[in-house]
Scaffold this active site. Structure first.
Site, PDB file in Angstrom:
ATOM      1  N   ASP A 257     -17.255  11.492  17.525  1.00 19.97           N
ATOM      2  CA  ASP A 257     -17.927  10.227  17.277  1.00 19.97           C
ATOM      3  C   ASP A 257     -18.269   9.600  18.632  1.00 19.97           C
ATOM      4  O   ASP A 257     -17.638   9.916  19.647  1.00 19.97           O
ATOM      5  CB  ASP A 257     -16.967   9.329  16.483  1.00 19.97           C
ATOM      6  CG  ASP A 257     -17.530   7.955  16.240  1.00 19.97           C
ATOM      7  OD1 ASP A 257     -18.748   7.832  16.015  1.00 19.97           O
ATOM      8  OD2 ASP A 257     -16.735   6.984  16.274  1.00 19.97           O
TER       9      ASP A 257
ATOM     10  N   GLU B 207     -19.354   5.777  19.380  1.00 18.10           N
ATOM     11  CA  GLU B 207     -18.857   4.415  19.613  1.00 18.10           C
ATOM     12  C   GLU B 207     -17.364   4.329  19.292  1.00 18.10           C
ATOM     13  O   GLU B 207     -16.936   4.714  18.213  1.00 18.10           O
ATOM     14  CB  GLU B 207     -19.654   3.412  18.771  1.00 18.10           C
ATOM     15  CG  GLU B 207     -21.110   3.318  19.193  1.00 18.10           C
ATOM     16  CD  GLU B 207     -21.956   2.500  18.232  1.00 18.10           C
ATOM     17  OE1 GLU B 207     -21.905   1.269  18.287  1.00 18.10           O
ATOM     18  OE2 GLU B 207     -22.669   3.100  17.403  1.00 18.10           O
TER      19      GLU B 207
END
Lengths: 206, 206
Positions: free
Chosen positions: A12, A14
């Site tokens: 991922d 953020e």
């Protein structure tokens, strides 16, 4: 005997490698309404259309948001962590952000491969609309990579990563909120890059 | 109105970004038999088992081959071309080489993502066997990426790239042998990086 498997890591963006983009846009523009997240408005489409409407109301165009994002830095230690990981296995970043937003952060991270979504930009530079490349693209990407005979490890921090972590051969949390870590105890929790690197390197070398 | 599509580029490795690995291993070890390619032995499995047998006969282990490959450089201009391309679109390198071979060249190219195959290494360092991650993985990877709603452009130079070029939304040759270019006239032929970059950038911006 060295391993025969072909490991691949999906991260991922953020919260794992970079700060949260919308929270920073809210802070730097001083527009508090942009702080709303999927925790406040679970309907992602409503949330995004609301955000785009707020940008319009404040006359903010793509270049203004890009200027804010251009001032952001990856999380401290993220690039060194990523550089080392990329020397050990193919790494893909799976994010629900948008290509026109992510460019400056990807450049600062050494141009890793990013799978995300895109924006419709009007001729005057307004963000006219957003386009999901694919619904639940994190999970679908992991599924496709497994279909290509990779052993996929996925790393995320949030509810919207759980489907990808579940689909992967191995799922790992990085700095998740307490509540999420409690709810999904099947995924090991890591809180610092050296710890995450240790977990990933053990899986890669297995 | 800017484009709404999500372009992605798949590049062959040998001949497009790097020299041919086996030809260089043949030259640097002085073992002429290692010069055989799929043109001499169309059965890839026979060819690879023959290569591994020759390595054994000469007492060459993984580290010896890695030492040869460690002395190779990407093709002149390849890194600058790739750096620029990676700032414009996600790029994956699809190759029928093996992860234990490709490492040094990937490091010199700035750690792009590579999809390839793997080797079985015996405890004494011998290359005991090879393992295809997936048959026709170049084509299958392009197919999977299209399924993830990317518009895929594939670049290759050889017969073993034709299935990937055909599967992609756009296929482009880079320095193909005359015969292959004549046989597959549907794919534009490029011969220098600036020319290839022009073709790709037009597709990406479309």
């Amino acid at each position: 005997m060295a391993s025969l498997h072909c490991p691949l890591v999906c991260l991922d963006m953020e919260g794992v490698l970079t700060p949260e983009i919308w929270i920073n846009v809210a802070e730097k523009t001083g527009i508090a309404d942009l702080r709303r997240t999927t925790r406040d408005e679970p309907d992602y489409d409503k949330l995004m259309r609301g955000r785009l409407k707020i940008l319009d109301q404040h006359g903010l165009k793509l270049k203004d948001i890009q200027a804010v994002i251009g001032g952001l830095e990856p999380l401290p230690g993220a690039k060194a962590f990523l550089d080392d990981l990329r020397s050990r296995a193919p790494v893909l970043i799976l994010s629900d952000t948008f290509y026109p937003f992510a460019g400056p952060l990807m450049a600062k991270l050494g141009q890793p491969v990013l799978f995300c979504h895109t924006l419709e930009i009007a001729s005057d530079g307004r963000i006219a609309d957003y386009r999901l490349r694919l619904p639940d693209q994190k999970r679908e990407s992991v599924r496709a990579l497994k279909g290509l005979n990779f052993q996929v490890t996925a790393v995320g921090d949030s509810y919207n990563d759980v489907s990808m972590l579940s689909e992967a051969n191995h799922g790992v949390f990085f700095r998740p909120p307490e509540q999420i870590a409690k709810e999904f105890k099947q995924f090991p929790v890591t809180r610092a890059y050296p710890e995450l690197a240790d977990v990933l390197n053990r899986i890669i070398a297995a």
